[in-house]
Design an enzyme around this catalytic site. Structure first.
Site, PDB file in Angstrom:
ATOM      1  N   GLN A  84      32.564 -61.678 -17.306  1.00 21.62           N
ATOM      2  CA  GLN A  84      31.842 -61.195 -16.145  1.00 21.62           C
ATOM      3  C   GLN A  84      33.166 -60.453 -15.764  1.00 21.62           C
ATOM      4  O   GLN A  84      32.999 -59.279 -14.774  1.00 21.62           O
ATOM      5  CB  GLN A  84      31.800 -62.106 -15.320  1.00 21.62           C
ATOM      6  CG  GLN A  84      29.821 -62.981 -15.978  1.00 21.62           C
ATOM      7  CD  GLN A  84      30.579 -64.366 -15.943  1.00 21.62           C
ATOM      8  OE1 GLN A  84      31.663 -64.579 -17.362  1.00 21.62           O
ATOM      9  NE2 GLN A  84      29.760 -65.416 -16.557  1.00 21.62           N
ATOM     10  N   ASP A  90      29.646 -71.265  -6.468  1.00 18.52           N
ATOM     11  CA  ASP A  90      28.674 -71.512  -6.530  1.00 18.52           C
ATOM     12  C   ASP A  90      28.041 -73.251  -6.196  1.00 18.52           C
ATOM     13  O   ASP A  90      26.933 -73.408  -5.190  1.00 18.52           O
ATOM     14  CB  ASP A  90      28.072 -71.973  -8.683  1.00 18.52           C
ATOM     15  CG  ASP A  90      28.205 -71.066  -9.010  1.00 18.52           C
ATOM     16  OD1 ASP A  90      29.932 -70.214  -8.908  1.00 18.52           O
ATOM     17  OD2 ASP A  90      27.224 -70.179  -9.600  1.00 18.52           O
TER      18      ASP A  90
HETATM   19  C1  RUB Z   1      29.173 -66.956 -11.574  1.00 10.70           C
HETATM   20  C2  RUB Z   1      30.031 -67.616 -10.862  1.00 10.70           C
HETATM   21  C3  RUB Z   1      30.309 -66.288  -9.038  1.00 10.70           C
HETATM   22  C4  RUB Z   1      30.088 -67.585  -8.525  1.00 10.70           C
HETATM   23  C5  RUB Z   1      29.587 -66.756  -6.752  1.00 10.70           C
HETATM   24  O1  RUB Z   1      29.095 -68.205 -12.503  1.00 10.70           O
HETATM   25  O2  RUB Z   1      31.204 -68.339 -11.091  1.00 10.70           O
HETATM   26  O3  RUB Z   1      31.544 -66.205  -8.800  1.00 10.70           O
HETATM   27  O4  RUB Z   1      28.766 -67.187  -8.868  1.00 10.70           O
HETATM   28  O5  RUB Z   1      29.150 -65.204  -7.026  1.00 10.70           O
HETATM   29  P1  RUB Z   1      28.019 -67.673 -13.348  1.00 10.70           P
HETATM   30  P2  RUB Z   1      28.657 -65.096  -5.500  1.00 10.70           P
HETATM   31  O6  RUB Z   1      28.047 -65.575 -14.217  1.00 10.70           O
HETATM   32  O7  RUB Z   1      27.810 -68.543 -14.648  1.00 10.70           O
HETATM   33  O8  RUB Z   1      26.348 -67.501 -12.991  1.00 10.70           O
HETATM   34  O9  RUB Z   1      28.992 -64.891  -4.577  1.00 10.70           O
HETATM   35  O10 RUB Z   1      27.712 -63.662  -6.633  1.00 10.70           O
HETATM   36  O11 RUB Z   1      26.491 -65.980  -5.500  1.00 10.70           O
END
Ligand code: RUB
Length: 320
Positions: free
Chosen positions: A164, A205
């Site tokens: 990602q 999360d």
């Molecule tokens: C994404 C991830 C992000 C958090 C925070 O995990 O760990 O750092 O979700 O993102 P995955 P945000 O790709 O497995 O969903 O600040 O955009 O909520």
């Protein structure tokens, strides 16, 4: 740039489960719209909407925004009768607008921690709806500092196995015109030891009541390295991601994903056939490794349990 469109709750749930849509903020918003789709499909049957809520919550267990927004939608649906569709459409719009406002506000607070000349490391992709909002949460801090005219550079971590950091964060940084360098997950400690990184800002999360946080696997090792090299380590999040029902990180359910996502990439094998692999999708960073929790209300420091609760409780009292 790929464009996806969805019109049923099942399609949206599958998109969340398969990580076509990912990141805690984005899946929270999609949870709300999934419930609205369910209302459109329901012929006024509240039970159909309830089952849709259970389906959406089952897709990814760690990100608390998804659970909270689905619960908000269920409360809005309850007893709404003929107004079901209208109520859930209004609520979904409210959830989306709140998220965008929080991103903007927390960006302002977080940017105050960033100094001219800083190189900031971020992990995975902390953005909303692929960056169609202000830039997501960690990226909102970075983008705001950049727009304030601070001369910054970003190290974006590749984040195995989904990459990602490389695919999405680098894409957004390029779009915002922010200078950046791609590194792989395992390079952070060495880069810190060389004085190349001045701050770490990651998303989250779920933040437990005591400040322990769940974020993409690898976050914990970055926090350990940051502590060892006296590099401040922040999470950019919102009050919606703080879960006071979860006392500490040990109570957070960490999603385990299919081993095949580690042994294969884009359907092609990257390991010998039959190799066993493990994929905890998140890890838990203990609160003593965290220098501050950035939310739309400000930057919270330890003791987190007291400081987060005091501020956010006050808000609840003022609203009631
Ligand atoms: C994404 C991830 C992000 C958090 C925070 O995990 O760990 O750092 O979700 O993102 P995955 P945000 O790709 O497995 O969903 O600040 O955009 O909520």
């Amino acid at each position: 740039e790929e464009v996806y469109s969805f019109s049923t709750v099942n399609e949206l749930a599958e998109a969340i489960r398969s990580m076509t849509i990912r990141g805690s903020g984005a899946i929270g918003i999609c949870g709300a719209y999934g419930m609205f789709f369910a209302a459109l499909q329901s012929n006024g049957d509240e039970n159909f909407v309830k089952e849709a809520g259970a389906l959406l919550k089952s897709t990814r267990p760690t990100a608390v925004n998804l659970m909270k927004t689905v619960d908000e939608m269920l409360t809005a649906a309850s007893g709404s009768g003929a107004d079901l569709i209208e109520k859930l459409e209004d609520k979904a719009i409210e959830v989306l607008e709140r998220q965008l406002l929080f991103e903007y506000q927390l960006g302002e607070h977080g940017a105050s921690l960033i100094e001219d000349g800083d190189t900031i490391m971020t992990h995975c992709h902390s953005g909303a709806l692929g960056g169609s909002g202000y830039g997501g949460r960690a990226l909102s801090v970075i983008r705001t500092a950049h727009e304030q005219g601070k001369n910054i550079h970003v190290y974006t971590c590749e984040t195995r196995p989904y990459l990602q950091g490389a695919r999405i964060t680098a894409y957004e940084l390029k779009k915002f015109g922010i200078p950046h360098t791609l590194i792989t997950d395992s390079m952070s400690a060495f880069c810190m030891s060389q004085g190349r990184i001045q701050k770490v800002v990651v998303g989250s999360d779920r933040v437990a009541a005591n400040g322990d946080l769940a974020n993409k696997i690898g976050t914990y090792m970055h926090a350990l390295a940051a502590k060892a090299h006296q590099v401040p380590f922040y999470t950019a999040t919102s009050s919606h991601t703080i879960d006071f029902h979860t006392k500490s990180g040990s109570q957070i359910e960490v999603e385990m994903r299919a081993a095949k996502e580690v042994t294969h990439f884009n359907g092609l094998p990257t390991a010998p056939e039959g190799t066993h692999a493990l994929y905890p999708s998140f890890d838990i960073t203990p609160n003593d490794l965290i220098s501050g929790i950035i939310t739309e209300k400000g930057v919270f420091t330890a003791p987190y349990e007291t400081n987060l609760k005091k501020e956010l409780d006050l808000e609840r009292i003022l609203q009631s």
